[in-house]
Enzyme design. Structure first.
Site, PDB file in Angstrom:
ATOM      1  N   CYS A  58       0.948  -1.297  -0.051  1.00 13.41           N
ATOM      2  CA  CYS A  58      -0.025  -0.006   0.080  1.00 13.41           C
ATOM      3  C   CYS A  58       0.900   1.284  -0.003  1.00 13.41           C
ATOM      4  O   CYS A  58       1.934   1.158   0.571  1.00 13.41           O
ATOM      5  CB  CYS A  58      -0.934  -0.025   1.218  1.00 13.41           C
ATOM      6  SG  CYS A  58      -1.858  -1.436   1.550  1.00 13.41           S
ATOM      7  N   HIS A 226       7.081  11.594  -0.092  1.00  8.23           N
ATOM      8  CA  HIS A 226       7.325  10.409   1.007  1.00  8.23           C
ATOM      9  C   HIS A 226       6.945  10.977   2.308  1.00  8.23           C
ATOM     10  O   HIS A 226       7.227  12.120   2.703  1.00  8.23           O
ATOM     11  CB  HIS A 226       8.494   9.780   0.587  1.00  8.23           C
ATOM     12  CG  HIS A 226       8.695   8.287   1.166  1.00  8.23           C
ATOM     13  ND1 HIS A 226       8.063   7.298   0.698  1.00  8.23           N
ATOM     14  CD2 HIS A 226       9.465   8.006   2.254  1.00  8.23           C
ATOM     15  CE1 HIS A 226       8.231   6.266   1.391  1.00  8.23           C
ATOM     16  NE2 HIS A 226       9.178   6.679   2.487  1.00  8.23           N
ATOM     17  N   ASN A 246      11.616   4.742   8.261  1.00  9.34           N
ATOM     18  CA  ASN A 246      10.682   4.575   7.091  1.00  9.34           C
ATOM     19  C   ASN A 246       9.618   3.640   7.468  1.00  9.34           C
ATOM     20  O   ASN A 246       9.773   3.029   8.461  1.00  9.34           O
ATOM     21  CB  ASN A 246      11.650   4.183   5.775  1.00  9.34           C
ATOM     22  CG  ASN A 246      11.089   4.355   4.538  1.00  9.34           C
ATOM     23  OD1 ASN A 246       9.889   4.901   4.354  1.00  9.34           O
ATOM     24  ND2 ASN A 246      11.666   3.890   3.525  1.00  9.34           N
TER      25      ASN A 246
END
Ligand SMILES: *[C@@H]1O[C@H](CO)[C@@H](O)[C@H](O)[C@H]1NC(C)=O
Length: 280
Positions: A58, A226, A246
């Protein structure tokens, strides 16, 4: 008369817009250390803060970053008693108006609340994550993310059946809307006082292939935005960096972490930082 009208107009406009001036940090006097790491600073929450998520197939790094930072902040503010994470799955499926915007996601937490929920197959909380781990660019895992479908729960207002929990009772909230931090020092003071924050960055083609060291954009074009979670900062060989988590599992980067140049707004990392305090 003109001036009077102008003032009245401005005042009523300000009231209508509900403008509230609040300081972005609690104290300007707090001293900023050379290096800081939320994982070691709050040992009672170290397990939670250190957890590296995997957004699976996703594109929901935004939801994972906000839910993880919100989880860290609840744990920190409660002195380690609130250890069950905030559900990234609930945020990504219910905040349809978020559109990947982390400021909106933090605001959603304050307004609508987000239920509890741990990682994939953790059986933790109301709605655990629904997409399995996969390989993000490194080719060390058999299942590559681009071969998978993103599995999202529906936003039904009920907990996973297996959990046996009551959705309403599992809702967690932010105390206020998203706050933003505009200088390096403001970002640092916020992390020092309340824990990890989220940062948006511009992602360039060399970013996914980061392995170790202090990242800066060296080559290639932009491939979009991001989302990361900032845990602290440090300096190595005179180079200042941020410690950023991350959401591509621990195979990626330095065990899931990327260190990014600090102080030069690398990839716009210092201009899209948001967080909110938890409501306990
Ligand atoms: C869940 O909890 C709320 C508040 O405590 C209660 O009003 C509601 O009836 C409960 N729902 C279910 C399905 O048990």
């Amino acid at each position: 008369m003109k001036i009077a009208f102008c003032l009245t107009f401005l005042l009523s406009a300000a009231l209508a817009a509900n403008i509230k001036i609040t300081p972005t940090v609690d104290s300007k006097d707090i001293e900023i250390p050379e290096s800081f790491d939320a994982r070691t600073n709050w040992p009672e929450c170290s397990k939670l803060i250190s957890e590296i998520a995997d957004c699976g197939a996703c594109d929901t790094e935004w939801a994972v970053a906000v839910a993880s930072a919100a989880s860290d902040r609840r744990c920190i503010a409660s002195g380690g008693s609130l250890q069950v994470p905030v559900s990234a799955a609930n945020l990504m499926s219910c905040c349809t108006q978020c559109g990947g915007d982390m400021k909106k996601a933090w605001n959603y937490w304050a307004k609508n609340g987000i239920v509890t929920g741990g990682r994939y197959q953790s059986d933790l909380g109301c709605i655990p994550y629904t997409a399995s781990m996969c390989d993000h660019f490194y080719q060390v895992r058999e299942t590559e993310c681009f071969n998978q479908f993103c599995i999202q729960p529906e936003c039904t207002g009920t907990c996973a059946t297996k959990s046996g929990l009551n959705y309403t009772n599992e809702l967690t909230y932010g105390e206020s809307r998203a706050e933003t931090f505009e200088t390096v020092e403001d970002i640092q003071r916020e992390i020092l006082q309340n824990g990890p924050v989220t940062a948006s960055i511009e992602k360039f083609v060399d970013f996914p292939f980061y392995r170790e060291g202090i990242y800066y954009h060296a080559s290639g074009k932009s491939i979009g935005g991001h989302s990361l979670r900032l845990l602290g900062w440090g300096t190595e060989n005179n180079e200042a960096y941020w410690i950023a988590a991350n959401a591509w599992n621990e195979d990626w980067g330095e065990k899931g972490i990327i260190r990014i140049r600090r102080g030069v707004n690398e990839c716009n990392i210092e201009s899209g930082v948001y967080a909110a305090k938890p409501k306990l």
